[in-house]
Scaffold this motif. Structure first.
Motif: not given
Length: 221
Positions: A53-69, A144-150
């Motif tokens: 969970q925390k690895d996804y949070f740090l790498a993708h901005g949110t846990t959800l973004a990592g789980l989706m990817a 999600p944040k911190p992606a510039p597109s957001a």
């Protein structure tokens, strides 16, 4: 208004651990549900699930973004699950509501959560009518944040000139893209979880709590 902020016409606020203090521990309840969701979905023990969970949070901005990817998780199912929490630790914050009401210009919420959850939090805080709109993770196309597109999407959606915006956020790293496009940045340094990056050069104001800072800038001549 503090002279440095005299040209600001839009005030943008993160939600969790920004509009209420991290010490309320509301997000800890979400955090625990995220760990349980990861464990259940990926068939992991709790300790391993927490690390993932925390690895996804740090790498993708949110846990959800990592789980989706990596696992194609349904974002609607995930958000409904992790936001299914009691909010009894939140109380109406009349001083904050009064300070936000005094701010000149537009006021927006910019959150990696979803709108239904944000509305419940704002209602508990007595801020249900304080903001023009909520720009949530679905509005960001689930990037999600911190992606510039957001940040680009937020500005496009509301016709914002970043140079005339203040962005207030408890996650320091989420302020870097805002500063890069010209926003004035305010870090709520109240003990919420941070990433490993120690760079703070993109932060204009560092404050421990929101309401006292707002009252201070409103009193400045």
């Amino acid at each position: 208004m503090l002279p440095r902020l005299a040209t600001i016409d839009t005030w943008i606020f993160d939600l969790d651990n920004t509009l209420y203090p991290a010490s309320a521990n509301l997000f800890q309840r979400i955090d625990a549900r995220m760990t349980a969701y990861v464990a259940r979905t990926l068939g992991l023990d709790r300790e391993t699930a927490f690390r993932v969970q925390k690895d996804y949070f740090l790498a993708h901005g949110t846990t959800l973004a990592g789980l989706m990817a990596d696992h194609g998780v349904d974002p609607h199912e995930f958000l409904a699950d992790v936001h299914d929490i009691e909010m009894d630790v939140l109380e109406a914050d009349a001083p904050l509501a009064a300070a936000i009401a005094k701010l000149p210009g537009r006021k927006l919420v910019f959150t990696n959560g979803d709108k239904p959850y944000a509305l419940k939090v704002l209602d508990r805080l007595g801020l249900g009518d304080a903001f023009e709109a909520i720009y949530d993770v679905h509005a960001m196309n689930l990037v999600p944040k911190p992606a510039p597109s957001a940040y680009a999407g937020l500005c496009a959606a509301f016709g914002l000139d970043p140079v005339r915006c203040v962005f207030v956020e408890d996650m320091a790293r989420n302020l870097a893209p805002a500063k890069a496009i010209g926003m004035t940045t305010v870090w709520i340094d109240n003990g919420s979880e941070q990433g490993p990056d120690e760079d703070r050069s993109f932060i204009d104001f560092t404050v421990p709590a929101l309401a006292p800072w707002l009252n201070n800038i409103l009193e400045e001549a």
